[in-house]
Design an enzyme around this catalytic site. Structure first.
Site, PDB file in Angstrom:
ATOM      1  N   GLU A 130      20.955  -3.159  10.822  1.00 44.98           N
ATOM      2  CA  GLU A 130      21.582  -2.072  10.074  1.00 44.98           C
ATOM      3  C   GLU A 130      23.039  -1.881  10.460  1.00 44.98           C
ATOM      4  O   GLU A 130      23.886  -1.585   9.605  1.00 44.98           O
ATOM      5  CB  GLU A 130      20.803  -0.767  10.295  1.00 44.98           C
ATOM      6  CG  GLU A 130      19.427  -0.742   9.680  1.00 44.98           C
ATOM      7  CD  GLU A 130      18.344  -1.340  10.582  1.00 44.98           C
ATOM      8  OE1 GLU A 130      17.166  -1.304  10.187  1.00 44.98           O
ATOM      9  OE2 GLU A 130      18.685  -1.838  11.688  1.00 44.98           O
ATOM     10  N   ARG A 146      20.047   4.031  12.972  1.00 46.48           N
ATOM     11  CA  ARG A 146      20.361   2.924  13.879  1.00 46.48           C
ATOM     12  C   ARG A 146      21.819   2.481  13.743  1.00 46.48           C
ATOM     13  O   ARG A 146      22.314   1.732  14.583  1.00 46.48           O
ATOM     14  CB  ARG A 146      19.431   1.744  13.588  1.00 46.48           C
ATOM     15  CG  ARG A 146      17.962   2.041  13.883  1.00 46.48           C
ATOM     16  CD  ARG A 146      17.023   1.047  13.187  1.00 46.48           C
ATOM     17  NE  ARG A 146      17.147  -0.305  13.646  1.00 46.48           N
ATOM     18  CZ  ARG A 146      16.352  -0.902  14.545  1.00 46.48           C
ATOM     19  NH1 ARG A 146      15.363  -0.220  15.092  1.00 46.48           N
ATOM     20  NH2 ARG A 146      16.537  -2.151  14.888  1.00 46.48           N
ATOM     21  N   LYS A 204       0.703 -15.214   9.649  1.00 43.67           N
ATOM     22  CA  LYS A 204       0.460 -13.859   9.175  1.00 43.67           C
ATOM     23  C   LYS A 204      -0.676 -13.883   8.160  1.00 43.67           C
ATOM     24  O   LYS A 204      -0.730 -14.729   7.278  1.00 43.67           O
ATOM     25  CB  LYS A 204       1.738 -13.306   8.526  1.00 43.67           C
ATOM     26  CG  LYS A 204       1.811 -11.803   8.440  1.00 43.67           C
ATOM     27  CD  LYS A 204       3.211 -11.368   8.028  1.00 43.67           C
ATOM     28  CE  LYS A 204       3.320  -9.864   7.987  1.00 43.67           C
ATOM     29  NZ  LYS A 204       4.686  -9.423   7.624  1.00 43.67           N
TER      30      LYS A 204
END
Length: 644
Positions: free
Chosen positions: A372, A400, A285
């Protein structure tokens, strides 16, 4: 512009067909130029930088090998898709990213045929790609569906649910695991790339198929044993046993910044009869930009910045604190007072402010990953054991886990506390991150207490109130952005559940405000007063339970009442209307109006402009009142006999 990078090869790319026309030896130069262009563009617009920098070579390799858009390419989440946008005909608009009328910061179907599936929430790509692959299979279309998913997104159960059902897609499905954390990958290098090329090549796969035919002719015990030996040997060389168990043929890990190696492996994968395939690519990244590589968050999300120094333009300091920071400070104070207070986040420690909480209470902070559903039920278990869990989850992401909120929390009346950041409209992230629906989906549930903070003092008081509320679940919503600059007392106040407050008192018009539209309501009241319309402003604080006594008073003592909220239809205003209808409060001619977000998904823009477009700023409040009174003012046409 003279400060833009020199990109002679990239300048010849109008679309993926031009990339496919390049020699493999030219792809490294194209990757370098694409990375420079992306850095230059995001320095002007802000946005997600680190993730896109990590997939530059992968983007080039995919578009070189596959026949996009006939081969469907789906980026999970989509915030790593900036390089993809640049090479798919959108380079001329790349410096409008996340601006009003400009490109979305995520993939979006209406934006380009190269974005076949929109995204912004995590872990949906494999499920969607299976849908595309099966559709191709049913229609006899040989093209592939390619899902690119990060290792972080692989923490979500949905990704594994999809993989468990992927076998029917066969070789039309290719999943590329973009591992930029190195948490599940051993060091990579020339040997690893060679192994990946080997196990994806015809030289390996053809003899393997012959061996499989022979093995299938053996008695079942010998067949199973032979298969296990082959899988074990290949897993020992390359890793990937888990994916093999889920029915995938695993290839990798591969150096995601070696574009030629990527091309060779992807060509093998494209042409094989084996499938579904999982290609494990290891990337870095922030790759190729020093300040990003050196940063702890790899410049995941940035504001405008100077390309040379990497310094971000965060604007003048010293203003009011962000609501996220106010929440973190308040929760940390509660944790000092009460050792039963714990905090839960779903892979968003910095976004929710819980990184600050964790610095003081690491053993009482739980990051469950992009999970979640698990996070909510985990919190319910903690609450059942006498702890006081705070689930800090964005309003849009709590969607979610709705079944868990209903089944595991509300039905059992467990005192789980939900801190819902990003309530209302969120600016540059657009409709996928807007917190529009939480009032509608929570206020309908028995046992819940649902609050909305009007300012930073109220948010602090509400966190304190929730910490002390043990008789059932509770939630508070608050927006992205900064507070009003109010001094926060050292000792917060415990609010009475279901009680609002009067901010100013009038006689003709009542404005019932929930949340941070209060400031606009106060401005509207000033304007109405200047027109001779005496106006009451109430900060209702609670969407559930409603302050029924205050609502009755306001609706029976004023000619016009207006509710306003930063939420979709079905929330606070709808519940006020239900109360008014049930109790006959509108039977005597009261003009009652509800102001809420429009019944559509609003595109990204400046938040102030978004609220203007939504009709929730002071001028629109004034206009709503005048229409209700049929006053022919501020361009409002009187419509005789018609109530607005």
């Amino acid at each position: 512009m003279s400060d833009r990078p020199h990109t002679p090869l990239l300048d010849t790319i109008d679309g993926p067909a031009d990339i496919r026309a390049l020699a493999k030896e030219q792809l490294l130069q194209l990757s370098d130029e694409l990375r420079a262009e992306m850095i230059s563009a995001v320095s002007v617009t802000g946005g997600h930088l680190g993730a896109g920098l990590g997939v530059v070579e992968l983007t080039v390799a995919i578009h070189h090998v596959f026949d996009t858009p006939k081969d469907t390419l789906i980026w999970d989440v989509g915030h790593q898709a900036y390089p993809h946008k640049i090479v798919t005909g959108r380079r001329d608009r790349i410096r409008t990213l996340r601006m009003g009328g400009g490109l979305s910061g995520f993939t979006k179907r209406s934006e380009s045929e190269y974005d076949p599936f929109g995204a912004a929430h995590s872990s949906t790509s494999i499920s969607a790609a299976i849908g595309f692959a099966i559709a191709n299979k049913l229609s006899g279309d040989p093209h592939h569906a390619i899902a690119v998913i990060g290792d972080g997104a692989m923490t979500a159960g949905m990704a594994y649910e999809a993989m468990n059902n992927a076998e029917a897609a066969g070789n039309r499905l290719i999943v590329i695991l973009n591992d930029n954390d190195m948490s599940i990958a051993p060091p990579v290098g020339a040997l690893r790339n060679s192994l990946a090329r080997l196990v994806s090549s015809g030289k390996y796969l053809a003899p393997r198929r012959v061996a499989q035919k022979i093995a299938r002719a053996m008695p079942d015990p010998l067949h199973r044993a032979a298969r296990k030996v082959e899988e074990y040997a290949r897993g020992l060389m390359t890793g990937g046993t888990l994916f093999e168990e889920l029915g995938f043929y695993y290839v990798g890990p591969i150096d995601g910044h070696d574009v030629e190696a990527l091309v060779e492996v992807l060509e093998n994968v494209r042409d094989t009869e084996e499938g579904p395939m999982l290609v494990h690519v290891v990337t870095k990244k922030g790759k190729g930009y020093g300040p990003a590589e050196a940063s702890a968050d790899k410049y995941h999300g940035v504001v405008k910045f100077d390309v040379v120094s990497g310094k971000q333009d965060k604007g003048p300091g010293g203003g009011p604190p962000a609501y996220t920071s106010v929440f973190a400070t308040a929760l940390t104070a509660e944790a000092r007072r009460d050792d039963k207070v714990v905090a839960i986040t779903a892979a968003m420690p910095s976004g929710t402010g819980l990184d600050k909480f964790e610095a003081e209470f690491p053993d009482r902070t739980f990051d469950v990953g992009i999970a979640e559903q698990h996070g909510v039920t985990f919190a319910a278990g903690l609450a059942a054991q006498g702890y006081r869990p705070f689930c800090a989850i964005y309003s849009t992401f709590l969607q979610r886990a709705y079944d868990q909120v209903v089944h595991d929390v509300a039905i059992q009346n467990l005192p789980v506390r939900f801190a819902m950041d990003r309530a209302g409209l969120v600016g540059a992230d657009g409709c996928t991150h807007a917190g529009a629906f939480d009032l509608a989906y929570l206020c309908t549930l028995p046992n819940f207490v649902v609050m909305a903070a009007a300012d930073e003092v109220e948010l602090t008081d509400m966190i304190h109130t929730m910490a002390l509320h043990d008789s059932g679940p509770s939630a508070v919503r608050y927006p992205r952005g900064n507070g009003r600059g109010l001094a926060i007392p050292a000792n917060p106040t415990r609010l009475e559940i279901g009680k609002g407050r009067i901010i100013r008192e009038g006689k003709k018009v009542a404005i019932l405000s929930l949340g941070t539209r209060l400031e606009e309501a106060e401005k509207a009241a000033e304007t109405l007063e200047s027109m001779g319309l005496s106006t009451t402003v109430a900060d209702m604080r609670f969407a559930k339970p409603l302050d029924e006594a205050l609502i009755r008073k306001l609706l029976t003592n004023h000619e016009v009442a207006v509710t306003i909220e930063e939420a979709a239809i079905g929330g606070f205003g709808a519940h006020v209307l239900t109360l008014a209808s049930d109790e006959g409060l509108i039977d005597d001619g009261l003009k009652l109006r509800t102001m809420r977000l429009p019944d559509r998904f609003q595109d990204h823009d400046n938040p102030g402009k978004q609220y203007d477009e939504a009709g929730l700023n002071a001028p629109q409040i004034v206009e709503t009142v005048l229409r209700a009174l049929r006053h022919n003012d501020v361009g409002v046409e009187a419509e005789a006999g018609v109530s607005a």
